[in-house]
Design an enzyme around this catalytic site. Structure first.
Site, PDB file in Angstrom:
ATOM      1  N   PHE A  34     -12.176  85.067  15.820  1.00 56.38           N
ATOM      2  CA  PHE A  34     -12.667  84.480  14.566  1.00 56.38           C
ATOM      3  C   PHE A  34     -11.866  83.218  14.259  1.00 56.38           C
ATOM      4  O   PHE A  34     -10.653  83.199  14.398  1.00 56.38           O
ATOM      5  CB  PHE A  34     -12.522  85.504  13.427  1.00 56.38           C
ATOM      6  CG  PHE A  34     -13.308  85.152  12.199  1.00 56.38           C
ATOM      7  CD1 PHE A  34     -14.674  85.345  12.169  1.00 56.38           C
ATOM      8  CD2 PHE A  34     -12.664  84.619  11.098  1.00 56.38           C
ATOM      9  CE1 PHE A  34     -15.403  85.015  11.037  1.00 56.38           C
ATOM     10  CE2 PHE A  34     -13.387  84.291   9.965  1.00 56.38           C
ATOM     11  CZ  PHE A  34     -14.755  84.480   9.929  1.00 56.38           C
ATOM     12  N   PHE A  69      -7.863  91.141  11.553  1.00 55.34           N
ATOM     13  CA  PHE A  69      -7.672  92.530  11.140  1.00 55.34           C
ATOM     14  C   PHE A  69      -7.419  93.445  12.335  1.00 55.34           C
ATOM     15  O   PHE A  69      -6.711  94.445  12.222  1.00 55.34           O
ATOM     16  CB  PHE A  69      -8.894  93.010  10.346  1.00 55.34           C
ATOM     17  CG  PHE A  69      -8.721  94.366   9.735  1.00 55.34           C
ATOM     18  CD1 PHE A  69      -7.957  94.532   8.592  1.00 55.34           C
ATOM     19  CD2 PHE A  69      -9.306  95.486  10.303  1.00 55.34           C
ATOM     20  CE1 PHE A  69      -7.782  95.787   8.019  1.00 55.34           C
ATOM     21  CE2 PHE A  69      -9.139  96.736   9.741  1.00 55.34           C
ATOM     22  CZ  PHE A  69      -8.376  96.887   8.592  1.00 55.34           C
ATOM     23  N   GLU A  70      -7.957  93.110  13.481  1.00 54.82           N
ATOM     24  CA  GLU A  70      -7.810  93.940  14.682  1.00 54.82           C
ATOM     25  C   GLU A  70      -6.524  93.653  15.466  1.00 54.82           C
ATOM     26  O   GLU A  70      -6.205  94.369  16.414  1.00 54.82           O
ATOM     27  CB  GLU A  70      -9.025  93.752  15.595  1.00 54.82           C
ATOM     28  CG  GLU A  70     -10.314  94.336  15.054  1.00 54.82           C
ATOM     29  CD  GLU A  70     -10.981  93.524  13.954  1.00 54.82           C
ATOM     30  OE1 GLU A  70     -11.687  94.124  13.120  1.00 54.82           O
ATOM     31  OE2 GLU A  70     -10.789  92.289  13.922  1.00 54.82           O
ATOM     32  N   THR A  98     -13.612  85.136  -2.526  1.00 59.04           N
ATOM     33  CA  THR A  98     -13.468  86.538  -2.951  1.00 59.04           C
ATOM     34  C   THR A  98     -12.051  87.024  -2.657  1.00 59.04           C
ATOM     35  O   THR A  98     -11.250  86.312  -2.061  1.00 59.04           O
ATOM     36  CB  THR A  98     -14.473  87.436  -2.192  1.00 59.04           C
ATOM     37  OG1 THR A  98     -14.114  87.448  -0.804  1.00 59.04           O
ATOM     38  CG2 THR A  98     -15.900  86.929  -2.355  1.00 59.04           C
ATOM     39  N   HIS A 100     -11.298  89.214  -0.560  1.00 60.10           N
ATOM     40  CA  HIS A 100     -11.258  89.670   0.831  1.00 60.10           C
ATOM     41  C   HIS A 100     -10.058  89.076   1.582  1.00 60.10           C
ATOM     42  O   HIS A 100      -9.365  89.781   2.319  1.00 60.10           O
ATOM     43  CB  HIS A 100     -12.572  89.280   1.519  1.00 60.10           C
ATOM     44  CG  HIS A 100     -12.655  89.684   2.954  1.00 60.10           C
ATOM     45  ND1 HIS A 100     -12.865  90.989   3.340  1.00 60.10           N
ATOM     46  CD2 HIS A 100     -12.552  88.955   4.096  1.00 60.10           C
ATOM     47  CE1 HIS A 100     -12.891  91.049   4.664  1.00 60.10           C
ATOM     48  NE2 HIS A 100     -12.704  89.830   5.139  1.00 60.10           N
ATOM     49  N   ARG A 139      -1.630  72.855  10.875  1.00 55.71           N
ATOM     50  CA  ARG A 139      -0.677  73.812  11.439  1.00 55.71           C
ATOM     51  C   ARG A 139      -0.989  74.172  12.890  1.00 55.71           C
ATOM     52  O   ARG A 139      -0.219  74.867  13.537  1.00 55.71           O
ATOM     53  CB  ARG A 139      -0.638  75.066  10.572  1.00 55.71           C
ATOM     54  CG  ARG A 139       0.058  74.821   9.243  1.00 55.71           C
ATOM     55  CD  ARG A 139      -0.166  75.941   8.243  1.00 55.71           C
ATOM     56  NE  ARG A 139       0.588  75.742   7.028  1.00 55.71           N
ATOM     57  CZ  ARG A 139       0.260  74.922   6.045  1.00 55.71           C
ATOM     58  NH1 ARG A 139      -0.840  74.190   6.150  1.00 55.71           N
ATOM     59  NH2 ARG A 139       0.992  74.800   4.965  1.00 55.71           N
TER      60      ARG A 139
END
Length: 196
Positions: A34, A69-70, A98, A100, A139
């Site tokens: 991602f 997240f993984e 949001t 999230h 970055r």
């Protein structure tokens, strides 16, 4: 005008340091797909950092996961395998409209830290947490260095430091404790009662 040249100052207290020498060590890089526009740049620089410090291409394994997240799960499985001296975690999280983002950032950070602490294998944090795409680009090599390269150097140094610490004599040696005071005497069983 005369310039005064001083000698290099010495550290007030000596300590243990890791070296930036990756030779003979194995590294795994867990990279999120991602935001690949950013993570691929981080990955290339992480590999560059490892190679520049003495790693060989065969010493580097790359594992791709869907998103940040993984990363902790893959990193923990690699660390538990016992093959790698350090794990480099690479991802890019961009703030949205949001909550999230905050949830994911906290879980990824906690998961990577927990994996490192529980497995004893150094994990380098190369996950960008940025408000904007421009910050992430900066970055990833544009204006503010490359965090993938920096994470690789941190992984190399921590892998070296772990080895240095492992080979240090213990601060408390059983040789310094009188045999009569130790619990490791053959035939002596601990009664479980507390002395007062």
């Amino acid at each position: 005008m005369r310039l005064k040249i001083e000698s290099v100052p010495e550290a007030a207290v000596s300590g243990l340091d890791g070296k930036l020498d990756a030779s003979g060590r194995q590294f795994a890089i867990v990279v999120a797909r991602f935001n690949a526009f950013i993570t691929e740049r981080l990955l290339l620089s992480a590999c560059d950092g490892l190679l520049r410090t003495g790693a060989r291409k065969n010493d580097i394994s790359v594992v791709r996961v869907p998103g940040a997240f993984e990363i902790p799960l893959a990193a923990r499985q690699l660390a538990n395998g016992g093959k790698y001296d350090a794990i480099i975690c690479i991802g890019c999280l961009l703030r949205g409209d949001t909550a999230h983002y905050d949830v994911i950032v906290n879980e990824v950070t906690r998961g990577i830290g927990q994996s490192a602490q529980e497995t004893g294998v150094p994990h380098a944090f190369g996950v960008l947490t940025c408000d904007t795409l421009e910050q992430a680009i900066d970055r990833a090599g544009l204006k503010m260095g490359n965090k993938g390269f920096e994470a690789a150097l941190a992984a190399v140094e921590m892998a070296s430091l772990k080895s240095v610490i492992r080979h240090q004599p213990s601060a408390v040696s059983t040789k310094l404790i009188p045999r009569s005071a130790r619990n490791d005497q053959p035939g002596k069983k601990h009664s479980g009662k507390k002395r007062r």
